[in-house]
Design a protein around this motif. Structure first.
Motif, mmCIF file in Angstrom:
data_model
loop_
_atom_site.group_PDB
_atom_site.id
_atom_site.type_symbol
_atom_site.label_atom_id
_atom_site.label_comp_id
_atom_site.label_asym_id
_atom_site.label_seq_id
_atom_site.Cartn_x
_atom_site.Cartn_y
_atom_site.Cartn_z
ATOM 1 N N ASP A 154 0.807 -1.230 0.000
ATOM 2 C CA ASP A 154 0.000 0.000 0.000
ATOM 3 C C ASP A 154 0.837 1.276 0.000
ATOM 4 N N ASP A 155 2.166 1.160 0.048
ATOM 5 C CA ASP A 155 3.007 2.356 0.002
ATOM 6 C C ASP A 155 2.814 3.087 -1.323
ATOM 7 N N LEU A 156 2.811 4.412 -1.270
ATOM 8 C CA LEU A 156 2.639 5.215 -2.475
ATOM 9 C C LEU A 156 3.864 5.096 -3.373
ATOM 10 N N ASN A 178 -1.002 -1.362 -6.802
ATOM 11 C CA ASN A 178 -1.713 -0.938 -8.013
ATOM 12 C C ASN A 178 -0.879 -1.219 -9.252
ATOM 13 N N LEU A 179 0.387 -0.832 -9.232
ATOM 14 C CA LEU A 179 1.246 -0.962 -10.407
ATOM 15 C C LEU A 179 1.625 -2.414 -10.663
ATOM 16 N N ALA A 305 -8.517 3.699 -11.723
ATOM 17 C CA ALA A 305 -8.513 2.254 -11.445
ATOM 18 C C ALA A 305 -7.709 1.509 -12.500
ATOM 19 N N PHE A 306 -6.948 2.245 -13.279
ATOM 20 C CA PHE A 306 -6.072 1.724 -14.330
ATOM 21 C C PHE A 306 -6.854 1.110 -15.480
ATOM 22 N N GLY A 354 -12.000 -3.391 -6.222
ATOM 23 C CA GLY A 354 -10.888 -4.333 -6.237
ATOM 24 C C GLY A 354 -9.550 -3.667 -6.013
ATOM 25 N N PRO A 355 -8.466 -4.443 -6.045
ATOM 26 C CA PRO A 355 -7.138 -3.925 -5.666
ATOM 27 C C PRO A 355 -6.487 -3.021 -6.703
#
Length: 512
Positions: A154-156, A178-179, A305-306, A354-355
């Motif tokens: 969860d780190d930016l 996310n990435l 959300a990509f 979702g993630p």
């Protein structure tokens, strides 16, 4: 539903065979071993600079350059150093770059010397240093290397700036998870392999463009970035570099279909991917005819959300207008106007859970609260969802079909553009008193930018009409330039006194 496991995004540099090609630049090729080496050295240099300057943890570092060594290494090196990457599109003008630097609180911008030279002292926020990209590379590679990150999911990791409906670009906060999961999801449904070679034609400052690198590296393939002026250069690069994967937006596909393709270039392509706007059935049919052996992937996404959906290539010929189903790690819910989840045959707002959902807008809790809200009760993931504002319809077969955007954003040449940003630029010239910008359907651009303007009384109509196009060219990048400027002595107003945007659009449409 439990989110799948993820790793720090910089671990993507470790995904391929060490001796295999990872990054094919104009002047050199880096193997996966050399990619990892470069990421480690740049990360160590950034961490040393952070300690030297006394920056706070999670400092933002911007990059502003073409698709060379720096732009491709920064997305992995900055998060490895414990910092946050802020990529800036090279086509943006100084005023826009100044906003991004100031809003993000960037402590450093590393970029091309020609671009950096356009920034004035007033464009640079206090405490933000500018470093030329070649000097940065030389200094980084002469120092030590940093080991792979142990960051929490969860780190930016990055802030990607996208125009918002209120005009000013807003920063979307993306975590390591996310990435990483975005790369894993795309590599999975595109069925990317270690021998794939992706031609990266899209800007790396956007999620779709950045993922060209990340998903290819997740699969152990080679990313081949290219900056181009003319579409024929893309065709040549596909042939010369033996490209297997080509990502584009609808206007680019229109341009590419107008080019002459050699049999050698067509033969290497395994897959074509599209996002940034609906292809439409005529364009789908044309792409399938020109590239019959390449798998075509129509997709829908939003930076918050990509990526949300993709259409399986096996269904493209039968369902050419569909945006498909949810991608891996995404849950897509169609929310009807009565606030209940829809099913086959229903139309409503696309809600993404979702993630892959981003962490919100950087330092903008008000706009974050508008779009990032609790998931509907029916959600399998729970937590926070992105309420897209886009309307979709679910077919009886469960496939989704895009209906339209609820806001006034313009989608031109694959770029999401704020009308207010165009209007503000026009007003700032002093040549016009009022201006309204909007998009109308266009075969090449997706939407052509129209602007209705009233000349400033002190300037006069003749001078305003003569000087405004040049003034706009100085203020905005090419993709934001109005294709048509309509001049009026008065602009209509509604009952509340606001300019009647909808009425103006109808009037211009009827006159076209």
């Amino acid at each position: 539903m439990t989110p799948p496991p993820s790793r720090p995004v910089d671990h993507l540099a470790l995904c391929g065979e060490r001796g295999a090609d990872a990054l094919v630049l104009k002047d050199r090729t880096l193997s996966f071993g050399e990619l990892e080496h470069a990421v480690g050295h740049l990360a160590a240099w950034l961490a040393h600079r952070e300690a030297q300057e006394g920056w706070d943890a999670g400092a933002r570092v911007a990059s502003w350059a073409g698709k060379g060594w720096l732009a491709c290494i920064m997305p992995l090196a900055v998060p490895r150093a414990g910092m946050v990457h802020v990529p800036v599109n090279p086509v943006l003008k100084p005023a826009q770059v100044a906003h991004i630097l100031g809003d993000s609180g960037a402590r450093m911008i590393i970029g091309n010397s020609g671009l950096l030279d356009t920034l004035s002292d007033g464009d640079m926020p206090a405490g933000c240093a500018a470093v030329e990209e070649t000097a940065c590379e030389h200094a980084a590679m002469a120092g030590d290397a940093m080991a792979p990150s142990r960051a929490a999911p969860d780190d930016l990791a990055a802030i990607l700036y996208t125009s918002g409906s209120t005009g000013r670009p807003k920063g979307v906060m993306l975590s390591h998870a996310n990435l990483w999961l975005g790369a894993e999801a795309v590599a999975s449904y595109l069925q990317l392999e270690g021998d794939d070679r992706t031609l990266c034609v899209l800007p790396l400052a956007f999620d779709y463009g950045q993922n060209q690198l990340l998903s290819t590296w997740f699969a152990g393939g080679a990313a081949v970035p290219i900056d181009y002026l003319f579409p024929r250069a893309v065709v040549k690069a596909v042939a010369d570099r033996r490209i297997t994967t080509l990502a584009g937006v609808p206007p680019l596909w229109v341009q590419l279909l107008e080019q002459e393709w050699t049999a050698d270039a067509i033969a290497t392509l395994r897959r074509l991917t599209n996002s940034g706007g609906a292809l439409g059935e005529p364009l789908v049919r044309a792409l399938r005819a020109r590239f019959p052996d390449a798998r075509l992937y129509p997709m829908y996404g939003l930076t918050e959300a990509f990526r949300s959906t993709f259409l399986d290539p096996e269904e493209v010929d039968a369902k050419p207008t569909s945006i498909g189903r949810a991608i891996p790690h995404a849950e897509i819910i169609v929310m009807r106007d009565d606030g209940t989840p829809g099913g086959p045959g229903d139309e409503g707002e696309l809600v993404h859970a979702g993630p892959l959902v981003a962490q919100g807008y950087w330092r903008d809790p008000a706009r974050t609260a508008e779009r990032f809200r609790p998931t509907p009760e029916s959600s399998q993931y729970g937590g926070t969802a992105v309420w897209s504002g886009d309307r979709v319809r679910m077919g009886e077969d469960g496939l989704l079909y895009f209906v339209g955007r609820r806001d006034a954003m313009i989608k031109s040449f694959g770029q999401r553009i704020s009308p207010q940003e165009i209007e503000d630029a026009a007003l700032s010239t002093g040549l016009v008193a009022e201006a309204v910008a909007f998009g109308l359907p266009d075969a090449r651009a997706g939407q052509a930018i129209h602007m209705v303007a009233r000349a400033a009384p002190a300037v006069g109509s003749d001078r305003a009409q003569a000087e405004l196009p040049k003034a706009m060219a100085r203020a905005l990048p090419s993709f934001m330039q109005p294709a048509h400027i309509h001049w009026r002595d008065e602009l209509p107003r509604g009952a509340t006194g606001k300019l009647d945007r909808a009425g103006l659009i109808r009037a211009i449409e009827s006159a076209a």
